[in-house]
Scaffold this motif. Structure first.
Motif, short mmCIF file in Angstrom:
data_model
loop_
_atom_site.label_atom_id
_atom_site.label_comp_id
_atom_site.label_asym_id
_atom_site.label_seq_id
_atom_site.Cartn_x
_atom_site.Cartn_y
_atom_site.Cartn_z
N ASP B 155 2.73 -0.62 3.38
CA ASP B 155 2.33 -1.88 2.63
C ASP B 155 2.96 -3.08 3.90
N LYS B 159 7.31 -6.13 -2.56
CA LYS B 159 7.07 -6.71 -3.92
C LYS B 159 8.06 -6.92 -4.77
N LYS B 179 5.61 -0.47 -4.99
CA LYS B 179 4.95 -0.12 -3.77
C LYS B 179 3.36 0.09 -3.60
N GLY B 180 2.74 -0.45 -2.91
CA GLY B 180 1.24 -0.39 -3.09
C GLY B 180 0.37 0.47 -2.25
N SER B 181 -0.68 0.06 -1.64
CA SER B 181 -1.66 0.94 -1.27
C SER B 181 -2.07 0.58 0.20
N THR B 190 -0.28 6.48 -3.78
CA THR B 190 -0.63 4.92 -3.82
C THR B 190 0.25 3.90 -4.31
N MET B 191 0.63 4.26 -5.72
CA MET B 191 1.43 3.18 -6.54
C MET B 191 2.78 3.60 -7.13
N ASP B 231 1.53 8.40 -8.56
CA ASP B 231 1.75 7.26 -9.22
C ASP B 231 2.65 7.19 -10.44
N ILE B 270 0.02 -5.62 -5.36
CA ILE B 270 -0.51 -4.52 -5.08
C ILE B 270 -1.88 -4.77 -4.67
#
Lengths: 402, 402
Positions: B155, B159, B179-181, B190-191, B231, B270
């Motif tokens: 990332d 965030k 935490k995103g992508s 991914t998430m 996820d 995200i």
């Protein structure tokens, strides 16, 4: 294989079909209007997009086949989808039908209409009218190639096939032509398929046959997951081979195989010719509990942007394949499946397998990328086709409509 | 807005929470292991991926929360997803739980575990063990930023958010980290989302609140349609504000708004930080028959590769937006909808509207791209967020894992 492929065969290979394609001026430089014609009324069937937004010609063709169960001609233009064009669009689709019907001296409802191209612009009807006149004047048994060229938008390759199968000592031909998804300009419709045969088949049987074949072929391809407003596949069966056939015929399965081969050939040709595509991906899911679940998994993998990008990059990335299968909505135990890439076992017992990654990666330079997922659940099998996701896909689709 | 945003707030803004993030050596150069801790056991709830392939830590956390209805700590590592790692992976996830529980002298089932990173490789447990020791030794009310850094893979942006809301004269805080992508290496999960609050909320109420908020926020974002094996969103409510709250509380709606804002902020962050993204797309579907149908349409549009590419190219392409809405599976009459792009009406009565395309195109250079679809059917509304599809997405995801 119980059928033979006709070298150079086209949609006019079956007896009694003529076609032509001409340049009507709807788009810039290529043939853009085609007519397909059977010398007698043919039983007809169609399958159509599930999109709730449906183009005027699609609605008209659906309505006509529902009414007459037959078609004797099809008129197709490329360069303009006649979609989201309101009342004027409906009128223009009817006008195309009427012009062809009048020219051929047949009832309106025996003429199907299909359009593909830009959404939201009205058809230039003067060009269309002139094109119809030209094509009608020149219908020919040799018009198959010109017809298949005229239905392309910016597909790179014409998609033609004809097969022949011996039924009760007679030769029956089945042929097809399709337009896929190579779209340089945005807002283009995606898929048109036309199938002809000189077998005699009742409308209801033909409809069922087409629906089944489509579920296994045209509905198993994905270029980018977007379903267009104009997608349709139409079949015409004119009986001129003298062979009438239905499910009770002893050689029905042989006929179905040949018919399905035509659909599958066209579907794969469309996937291979996807926008920006460099590779054809073929995902086979074996030993599933049902066709539906196996198909969900195959389509989920073929539709994954992560899988498609990995294949563009020749990355033997089993994690993405397994993850995409996992979110398909189908139920399976990931600890019990085997995954093969390029014929090499890469995932088993819920984990990656030690394999020669360099060798597999080298073989991923090939044009056909087979992926197999064995579910070890039952006996159902499904296969789906797609293409890789490339820089060119983004370039093609991000460029402003000019 | 009945709540205020805490300047520089982090996941430790609510009372009684401490955190830390450290460099354990699991990945190359950044913090890669974080611990979140509440000084008392907090009621907990979680929502998890629907992927049938689920990572070991995810299964363990789910099982632990189901059992204890509480958590007192969470340990998270990045750089390795501990997914598709078989029996050894399960053992390693349990080991992480046990190490933290022992260090904090609390029962194992009060420790949640989350991992994100490469799929299919075993965790380097020596690094993990060392990292847990370091993070435990340094838990602090000021550890929020280090924690949020440690959960990122690639990332670009940390965030964090914290809000405060007055309930019955007391200040209640709600905070989150996600935490995103942004994944440079393929095979990354991914998430992950973590929410803390010092409100006191029963497990069942908290679970329902989290599920509802997630459906409206985290489940309404799409980067590429791929749902990962790892996820999860977990919430901890430790009650240290002295305020207990549930649906019967007169200020419940105020609390829900603040909670949903935290989820929405993280979800949008995200989407904005998606791989290769240059723009945040926000699709709002108004006046739908139901939330479910409105959400199907919003997600279909946000997930369309053709729409995403068009927006990357600043193309005011209503045809693609309408077509993507049309194949969402939701029922609507395309002749009755209005579509707005950048606040400008571009589609109405089943056709494109005359609008200043150049002006809209110029405004599409902005970072936020709002699309609104008014269905004129009912009163339901749904909103979804995503990002554009760019050359960089393909570059990032096609590059071989090195």
């Amino acid at each position: 294989m119980d059928f033979k492929i006709v070298d150079g065969g086209t949609i006019t290979t079956p007896k009694g079909f003529k076609a032509q394609g001409v340049y009507a001026g709807i788009k810039r430089k290529r043939n853009d209007l085609g007519i397909l014609y059977s010398t007698n009324p043919a039983n007809a069937a169609g399958v159509y997009t599930l999109n709730v937004v449906q183009a005027a010609p699609l609605k008209l063709t659906k309505e006509s086949i529902l009414k007459s169960k037959q078609l004797q001609a099809l008129v197709v233009n490329s360069g303009n989808a006649n979609a989201c064009t309101g009342v004027e669009g409906d009128k223009n689709a009817r006008k195309m039908q009427e012009l062809v019907a009048t020219g051929l001296d047949i009832p309106n409802e025996l003429v199907g209409v299909a359009s593909t191209g830009v959404i939201g612009q009205q058809l230039p009807m003067d060009c269309v009218e002139k094109g119809i006149e030209m094509a009608l004047a020149d219908l020919s048994e040799n018009g198959g190639p010109a017809f298949s060229e005229s239905i392309l938008t910016t597909d790179l390759i014409e998609k033609n096939i004809a097969v022949q199968v011996e039924i009760a000592g007679n030769t029956v031909s089945i042929a097809g032509s399709a337009k896929g998804s190579g779209m340089i300009h945005p807002n283009m419709a995606t898929m048109l398929g036309f199938i002809t045969t000189d077998a005699g088949i009742e409308h209801e049987v033909l409809q069922k046959l087409l629906a089944t074949a489509t579920d296994q072929t045209f509905n198993m391809i994905t270029v980018d997951g977007d379903t267009s407003t104009n997608d349709m596949v139409v079949v015409m069966a004119n009986g001129q081979s003298g062979v009438n056939i239905d499910e009770s015929h002893p050689e029905w399965n042989k006929f179905v195989s040949a018919f399905t081969h035509v659909s599958e050939y066209l579907a794969k040709a469309i996937a291979r010719d996807g926008e920006g595509a460099t590779k054809l991906i073929e995902v086979t899911v074996t030993n599933g509990a049902s066709f539906e679940e196996a198909a969900m998994i195959a389509k989920s993998v073929i539709g994954s942007s992560l899988v498609k990008s990995a294949i563009f990059g020749a990355d033997a990335n089993w994690g993405r394949i397994v993850a995409a299968a996992g979110y398909s909505g189908a139920q399976f135990n990931p600890d019990k499946i085997d995954v093969y890439l390029m014929g090499t076992l890469i995932f088993q017992n819920g984990m990656g397998v030690d394999f020669d990654e360099e060798a597999v990666q080298a073989r991923m330079q090939e044009e056909l990328i087979p992926i197999e997922i064995n579910l070890h659940q039952g006996e159902a099998q499904a296969r789906a086709w797609g293409c890789d996701l490339t820089y060119d896909y983004v370039r093609i689709n991000a460029s402003y409509r000019t």
